[in-house]
Design an enzyme around this catalytic site. Structure first.
Site, PDB file in Angstrom:
ATOM      1  N   PHE A  73       0.853  -1.185   0.000  1.00 13.14           N
ATOM      2  CA  PHE A  73       0.000   0.000   0.000  1.00 13.14           C
ATOM      3  C   PHE A  73       0.887   1.232   0.000  1.00 13.14           C
ATOM      4  CE2 PHE A  73      -2.576   3.455   1.572  1.00 13.14           C
ATOM      5  CZ  PHE A  73      -3.723   3.300   0.802  1.00 13.14           C
TER       6      PHE A  73
ATOM      7  N   ASP B 229       9.259   2.432   1.606  1.00 14.17           N
ATOM      8  CA  ASP B 229       8.106   3.201   2.071  1.00 14.17           C
ATOM      9  C   ASP B 229       7.968   2.922   3.567  1.00 14.17           C
ATOM     10  OD1 ASP B 229       5.592   4.038   2.883  1.00 14.17           O
ATOM     11  OD2 ASP B 229       4.567   3.357   1.074  1.00 14.17           O
TER      12      ASP B 229
ATOM     13  N   LYS C   1       2.691   9.795   8.377  1.00 10.80           N
ATOM     14  CA  LYS C   1       1.978   9.352   9.588  1.00 10.80           C
ATOM     15  C   LYS C   1       2.507   9.933  10.898  1.00 10.80           C
ATOM     16  CE  LYS C   1      -0.222   5.179   7.825  1.00 10.80           C
ATOM     17  NZ  LYS C   1      -1.633   5.454   8.028  1.00 10.80           N
TER      18      LYS C   1
HETATM   19  C1  LIG Z   1       2.951   2.224   3.860  1.00 10.86           C
HETATM   20  C2  LIG Z   1       2.060   3.346   3.487  1.00 10.86           C
HETATM   21  N1  LIG Z   1       2.397   4.139   2.475  1.00 10.86           N
HETATM   22  C3  LIG Z   1       1.630   5.180   2.112  1.00 10.86           C
HETATM   23  C4  LIG Z   1       0.454   5.456   2.762  1.00 10.86           C
HETATM   24  C5  LIG Z   1      -0.392   6.630   2.331  1.00 10.86           C
HETATM   25  O1  LIG Z   1      -0.290   7.642   3.268  1.00 10.86           O
HETATM   26  P1  LIG Z   1      -1.350   8.870   3.248  1.00 10.86           P
HETATM   27  O2  LIG Z   1      -2.677   8.306   3.591  1.00 10.86           O
HETATM   28  O3  LIG Z   1      -0.800   9.817   4.272  1.00 10.86           O
HETATM   29  O4  LIG Z   1      -1.300   9.442   1.875  1.00 10.86           O
HETATM   30  C6  LIG Z   1       0.054   4.645   3.820  1.00 10.86           C
HETATM   31  C7  LIG Z   1      -1.225   4.898   4.530  1.00 10.86           C
HETATM   32  O5  LIG Z   1      -1.775   4.060   5.172  1.00 10.86           O
HETATM   33  C8  LIG Z   1       0.883   3.563   4.196  1.00 10.86           C
HETATM   34  O6  LIG Z   1       0.534   2.753   5.202  1.00 10.86           O
END
Ligand SMILES: Cc1ncc(COP(=O)(O)O)c(C=O)c1O
Length: 398
Positions: A138, A223, A252
């Site tokens: 994700f 990520d 986050k």
């Molecule tokens: C691993 C990861 N990358 C990216 C995101 C996307 O982040 P945002 O919702 O702040 O755009 C998330 C959100 O849950 C995530 O868990």
């Protein structure tokens, strides 16, 4: 307003893009939240791994209050003091050398994708454009990041998607070997897949990914939007694996509840030139004040060490439950990013826990995810596990 009134207004005026739980929190403190009717909840969701220091941490309140009186916004046409201080703190505490700030995890990954593409074009050739990502990953909800996300359910209905993405099963080094080649500009991975079900990468896999990237002149992007900033019991999850990425994305927890994202990169990779990328709000004085206070508290408050202690307590108590209930298939994760895989659906359990005052959430339909504030104590862990045990015992009797 009470809960009913808030929900009625929301249903009338908000887009229906969230499958919301009928709960309207209005106040938070530490690991607790209160809804609009005054009901108290123990919060093991933490805004999905955002409220690292709990709700409304004093350090963030003070930093934001002070900054808001001085200056809220200032354009990136100029140098911003808090932004450069935050960049220095992140760089000094990571294996990265340069920072770019934005407002969310998706934006941090967008920036990473753009940087990798640009780097490959400048250092290699214009055909080196492919980004390899993992199934069940994700990476966000923008067009490029839903495309990077290896889950068709997030992509469906939004085609045509940007080209140049390739997917491989997570933790399968052979599949990665077959996918990475001269056309690969980057491999983008979460060291622990959060939304995909709390799936922990193996050391061999991430070391193998790094070696493959080096062999083919591709960049390794981690990520760490969910795993970063002490959540897993290291400041950055990559430290568990002994593998440094070329690009690292964060969001986050970074602002202690305030929206801010970051893309960090090694010096030789940070080739963006003026005009290549930007964000109006990215790295604004207020968001950076919140992030500076959060990061300082994480580092100076020895939160990493604390997470290892309380993470082990939570893991052990979840493991005890898994001995008791045969529908619990696995307990996994690191630090305070823990998952409980079930052989049954998890949403009924989430709802029943909420009824009893405990907030948890469920990913992938059958994995309960536990991401309490990093400041959670053993008493609240015990309380949460007692509620969970009561709920699970009800299921066993069915
Ligand atoms: C691993 C990861 N990358 C990216 C995101 C996307 O982040 P945002 O919702 O702040 O755009 C998330 C959100 O849950 C995530 O868990």
């Amino acid at each position: 307003m009470n809960t009913k009134e808030i929900i009625e207004l929301g249903d009338k005026y908000l887009m229906r893009n969230y499958g919301r739980i009928p709960l309207a929190p209005v106040k938070g403190e530490g690991a607790r939240m209160w809804d609009a009717d005054g009901r108290e909840y123990l919060d093991f969701v933490s805004g999905i791994a955002v409220n690292a220091l709990g709700h409304s941490p004093l350090a963030v309140i003070e930093a934001v209050s002070e900054q808001v009186r001085k200056m809220i916004h200032c354009s990136n046409l100029y140098y911003i003091e808090n932004q450069v201080l935050l960049a220095r703190l992140l760089v000094e505490n990571s294996a990265m050398d340069k920072a770019f700030f934005c407002n969310s995890g998706a934006e941090a990954n967008e920036a990473a994708i753009k940087l990798a593409r640009k780097y490959a074009k400048i250092k290699h050739n214009p055909e080196k454009v492919e980004i390899v990502t993992a199934l069940n990953s994700f990476h966000g909800r923008t067009l490029a990041t839903i495309t990077a996300t290896g889950q068709p359910k997030y992509q469906k209905g939004f085609e045509p998607l940007p080209g140049g993405f390739k997917y491989v099963p997570f933790n399968d080094l052979q599949a990665l070997k077959e996918a990475v080649g001269p056309a690969t500009c980057a491999v983008l991975l979460e060291p622990i897949q959060g939304e995909g079900g709390v799936n922990v990468a193996s050391i061999t896999y991430l070391k193998g990914a790094k070696a493959l990237c080096e062999e083919h002149g591709a960049l390794l992007i981690f990520d760490e939007v969910q795993t970063g900033l002490a959540r897993t019991g290291r400041l950055f999850a990559y430290e568990h694996f002994g593998v440094e990425p070329d690009i690292l994305t964060l969001a986050k927890a970074l602002g202690g509840g305030f929206p801010i994202g970051a893309m960090l990169a090694k010096e030789e990779v940070a080739i963006f030139q003026p005009g290549d990328h930007a964000s109006t709000f990215g790295g604004n004085p207020l968001a950076c004040a919140a992030a500076l206070a959060t990061l300082e508290e994480i580092i100076e408050g020895e939160i990493v060490q604390y997470v290892n202690v309380v993470g082990a307590i939570l893991y052990n108590q979840l493991s005890e439950l898994s001995q008791k209930y045969d529908f619990i298939k696995d307990i996994r994760g690191k630090g305070l990013l823990l998952g409980m895989e079930l052989s049954i659906g998890g949403m009924d359990i989430v709802n029943a826990c909420q009824e009893k005052g405990l907030l948890i959430n469920c990913v992938g339909g059958n994995v309960l995810r536990f991401v309490p504030p990093l400041t959670i104590d053993s008493i609240d862990i015990k309380k949460a596990m007692e509620i969970l045990d009561q709920v699970l015992s009800g299921i066993n009797k069915k």
